[in-house]
Motif scaffolding. Structure first.
Motif, PDB file in Angstrom:
ATOM      1  N   GLN A 273      -3.289   6.737   6.610  1.00 18.53           N
ATOM      2  CA  GLN A 273      -3.135   7.642   5.472  1.00 18.53           C
ATOM      3  C   GLN A 273      -1.779   8.333   5.498  1.00 18.53           C
ATOM      4  N   LYS A 274      -1.309   8.696   6.695  1.00 19.15           N
ATOM      5  CA  LYS A 274       0.014   9.317   6.822  1.00 19.15           C
ATOM      6  C   LYS A 274       1.103   8.326   6.412  1.00 19.15           C
ATOM      7  N   LEU A 275       0.981   7.064   6.864  1.00 18.48           N
ATOM      8  CA  LEU A 275       1.964   6.043   6.472  1.00 18.48           C
ATOM      9  C   LEU A 275       1.935   5.822   4.960  1.00 18.48           C
ATOM     10  N   TYR A 276       0.733   5.893   4.377  1.00 20.66           N
ATOM     11  CA  TYR A 276       0.615   5.746   2.927  1.00 20.66           C
ATOM     12  C   TYR A 276       1.363   6.861   2.207  1.00 20.66           C
ATOM     13  N   LEU A 277       1.183   8.101   2.668  1.00 24.49           N
ATOM     14  CA  LEU A 277       1.855   9.230   2.027  1.00 24.49           C
ATOM     15  C   LEU A 277       3.367   9.134   2.162  1.00 24.49           C
ATOM     16  N   GLN A 278       3.861   8.715   3.354  1.00 21.18           N
ATOM     17  CA  GLN A 278       5.306   8.571   3.549  1.00 21.18           C
ATOM     18  C   GLN A 278       5.877   7.512   2.605  1.00 21.18           C
ATOM     19  N   THR A 279       5.183   6.368   2.502  1.00 18.70           N
ATOM     20  CA  THR A 279       5.658   5.293   1.622  1.00 18.70           C
ATOM     21  C   THR A 279       5.606   5.720   0.164  1.00 18.70           C
ATOM     22  N   TYR A 280       4.525   6.438  -0.211  1.00 16.36           N
ATOM     23  CA  TYR A 280       4.403   6.914  -1.582  1.00 16.36           C
ATOM     24  C   TYR A 280       5.546   7.866  -1.930  1.00 16.36           C
ATOM     25  N   GLN A 281       5.931   8.705  -0.966  1.00  8.21           N
ATOM     26  CA  GLN A 281       7.029   9.644  -1.192  1.00  8.21           C
ATOM     27  C   GLN A 281       8.327   8.894  -1.488  1.00  8.21           C
ATOM     28  N   SER A 282       8.603   7.843  -0.695  1.00  6.40           N
ATOM     29  CA  SER A 282       9.847   7.085  -0.897  1.00  6.40           C
ATOM     30  C   SER A 282       9.824   6.362  -2.243  1.00  6.40           C
TER      31      SER A 282
END
Length: 749
Positions: free
Chosen positions: A375-384
């Motif tokens: 979920q953290k990786l998802y949020l980081q990718t979504y931010q980019s």
């Protein structure tokens, strides 16, 4: 996958087709370079044959990563072409040099080359080469994200192609222009114009009967109708057309596998078709989705297309999830993640989908740590992606602004053209009048001589009038230029204010998003902490209860052994002694002695019953069913009937849980006998696929449930504790004078 990358997916194949339009399609790679070099060396420098061949030879070198050699070949021939009076070849070669430099990311050289090509294009009459130069300029504008300017150049190219006479290269070059416009309108979501130029591309491919062009055209048509269906999922007609054209593209590829040079395109089409079957068709089409996903997977592996390979794994994972095959789905998703992370430029939208699916799978499997990680990786990718989308929106707005400016410029040019036409008509009228006057002067030569002085004066007056008119025109032009500059300045001021407002709004949205994300993250952390704390409390409670129940059972076992071995043996010895004395005493006292021995027998039976209740040997030896049936027989009397029923029981319940169930039933039956005075008690145990259900019903006097719950009796507390230890739920239903029904259910695991 976003529209823009997919719309420009055909870039490499289109550019190849434009420049290698006469190449035998069966040749590949180094074979093409070798063939063109042999043909090039046989031609004479400066000849028409060499100029026709040099563009294809240079492009073949470029695609074999021999950029320096390709540039050298082009520049050598450009120097020769520039010395020729006809600049057609110079314009053509400079265009190819510009495109090569653009692909090589040498933007300075690319701009210089295209400027030279445009200058020479103005000096020639060859409409096809003039159109090709404008196409190249539009092609470069697309790569510089100036799509509005690109559309303007490409439309000029099309108008020039339409004026050009038929030739072996005209249709191929016109098709390439249509394809570029298709990709731009796809990125703008303008489906009407996208459909128009896609169909024009398909018509040209059918005319040529070129497998490679047909494959590209079918691929574009499939993507067009898939995009339309994505905008309106009720448009089944668009969905079916997308399926039809994707299948045609795959069939064209399979029938012409040796002649189509770009094998990676098959993976793209197969992935799109598999995704279409999975998301737009009923579940019975999942088999076809799996077939095309595996086809794309195999093709992507062969061509080392990382993003296509990851997409194939993702589609196969979705298919596995629909059949609840989580293990296979997880394996596919991890393969997709490993594949896409092996490239330096992974597709962010594909990564986003993989992280989301892995987080959901881990959550379903109760692997909350893994779910939190993904979920953290998802949020980081979504931010980019969000930041990139903001930049894309800014570019889109800029392109739209440029498009509107071009419309204004076209309107201005049209007005200027109309004014010039009117001036030309006026000049023609004046010319006719002057011609008539000259004829009249010839006919009246004598009168002309007499009026010569007057004519000279009129001529001078006319010249002065012309000068005055010229000055007035110059003043008007200056006024128009000043007005244009004022309008341009006002538009720039409006644009700057609009840009500033948009930037402030975007900044505010970003801050609000960050605040919400932070609040959400803190809330999730707090919930996870409370969950962990509650879990620890539950473990502690279970451990305490386990120790308490073990202690109770150990104490019961000890008491049962002491009663049976100690007091039981003592009573049995006393009975034996009394029986011996009974033979020695007189008949008068034998009756009383016999009664005493009977009392001892009753005491021994009661002692055995108490010891058996404390530790049921039948349960340990033969299981719960036999123990409960023996208990029911033992507790039944003439006034009380206890019935035991086992439904679907497989005798797979662990012994410690059997003992807990036995104690709960024993406590409930004792409570009924003690307080309800029943005539019948029914004990029923039902085993289902995932749980056990135990029900105890009696026809006694019943009780007031809220009052009993408020008193918190020790017996009810012991029963609830044992049910909680089994991870079950206890339900009590009782009405006064109508009896009581108590059931509890607990899982198998």
């Amino acid at each position: 996958m976003s529209n823009s990358p997919r719309a420009h997916l055909f870039l490499l194949s289109f550019f190849w087709c434009v420049l290698l339009w006469c190449a035998p399609t069966a040749m590949h790679g180094q074979e093409i370079v070798t063939t063109y070099k042999e043909q090039y060396d046989k031609t004479v420098a400066g000849s028409a044959e060499r100029f026709e061949l040099v563009g294809k030879y240079a492009q073949a070198l470029f695609f074999q990563e021999k950029q320096q050699e390709a540039t050298q070949v082009l520049k050598e021939n450009i120097r020769i072409a520039e010395r020729q009076e006809d600049k057609t070849n110079a314009a053509y070669l400079y265009s190819i040099l510009a495109m090569n430099a653009q692909l090589n990311e040498n933007t300075t050289e690319a701009k210089k080359a295209i400027t030279k090509a445009l200058d020479y294009a103005q000096q020639i009459d060859a409409y096809e080469i003039k159109a090709y130069v404008n196409y190249c300029r539009g092609w470069m504008y697309v790569r510089d994200n100036q799509e509005a300017k690109a559309v303007h150049s490409l439309l000029i190219a099309i108008s020039l192609y339409e004026k050009a006479p038929p030739s072996p290269t005209k249709l191929v070059r016109l098709s390439a222009t249509y394809k570029e416009l298709t990709s731009i309108y796809a990125s703008w979501d303008d489906y009407e114009l996208q459909e128009k130029y896609s169909k024009l591309t398909l018509d040209i491919a059918i005319q040529q009967n070129n497998p490679n062009a047909l494959f590209d055209a079918y691929m574009m048509m499939g993507y067009l109708y898939e995009s339309e269906f994505a905008q309106n999922t009720h448009n089944i007609y668009a969905r079916d057309l997308a399926e039809k054209y994707y299948k045609k593209a795959i069939k064209t590829y399979e029938n012409n596998r040796e002649t189509i040079p770009f094998r990676s395109d098959l993976a793209f089409v197969a992935n799109n078709l598999a995704s279409l079957y999975l998301r737009a068709f009923p579940k019975q089409y999942n088999e076809q989705a799996s077939y095309y996903a595996n086809l794309a997977l195999q093709q992507a592996k062969e061509t080392h297309q990382v993003n296509f390979l990851a997409s194939s794994y993702g589609i196969l994972a979705e298919i596995a999830l629909q059949t609840d095959d989580r293990k296979t789905a997880t394996a596919h998703l991890l393969s997709a993640l490993t594949t896409i992370n092996s490239t330096h430029l992974p597709d962010k939208n594909t990564l986003l989908s993989i992280y989301e699916s892995l987080a959901q799978l881990n959550e379903t499997e109760e692997n909350y740590l893994g779910a939190l990680h993904f979920q953290k990786l998802y949020l980081q990718t979504y931010q980019s992606i969000y930041n990139k989308d903001k930049l894309e929106i800014s570019r889109r707005l800029e392109a739209q602004y440029e498009k509107e400016q071009q419309k204004q410029q076209l309107l201005t040019l049209q007005l200027s053209s109309e004014k010039k036409e009117q001036q030309i008509k006026l000049m023609k009228t004046i010319g006719l009048q002057q011609k008539q006057e000259l004829e009249n002067l010839k006919l009246s030569e004598e009168n002309q001589r007499k009026r010569l002085e007057i004519s000279q004066l009129e001529t001078e007056t006319h010249a002065q009038a012309l000068k005055l008119s010229q000055l007035e025109n110059d003043n008007k032009l200056l006024d128009i230029q000043h007005f244009k500059k004022t309008l341009s300045f006002q538009e720039k001021v409006k644009f700057y204010f609009l840009s500033l407002a948009i930037a402030l709004a975007v900044l505010l949205l970003v801050l609000l998003y960050v605040y919400k994300q932070r609040t959400k993250s803190m809330k999730q952390q707090k919930e996870l902490y409370n969950l962990a704390l509650e879990k620890e409390k539950q473990h502690a409670k279970i451990a305490t209860l386990t120790a308490l129940l073990d202690g109770q059972e150990q104490e019961r076992s000890r008491l049962a052994r002491d009663l049976h071995d100690g007091l039981g043996g003592l009573l049995s010895g006393t009975k034996i002694q009394l029986s011996t004395l009974n033979n020695k005493i007189t008949d008068a006292n034998k009756l009383e002695m016999t009664k005493s021995i009977e009392h001892l027998d009753n005491a021994v039976d009661e002692l055995r019953r108490v010891a058996h209740n404390l530790m049921p040997d039948l349960l340990l030896k033969y299981g719960l069913e036999e123990a409960l049936k023996e208990y029911a027989n033992r507790m039944s009397t003439d006034q009380l009937d206890i019935d035991v029923q086992f439904l679907g029981y497989t005798d797979t319940l662990q012994q410690d849980k059997q003992l807990l169930v036995y104690r709960i039933i024993q406590e409930l039956v004792n409570n009924a006998l003690k307080h309800a005075n029943p005539q019948q008690i029914i004990i029923q145990l039902v085993e289902s696929e995932n749980s056990y259900l135990v029900t105890i019903e009696d026809d006694g006097c019943g009780f007031d449930l809220p009052q009993v719950q408020q008193t918190q009796s020790a017996g009810l507390h012991n029963i609830q504790s044992r049910v909680q230890f089994l991870k079950g739920e206890l339900h009590i239903h009782s009405e006064q004078n109508l009896g009581t029904s108590i059931d509890f259910q607990f899982p198998k695991q």
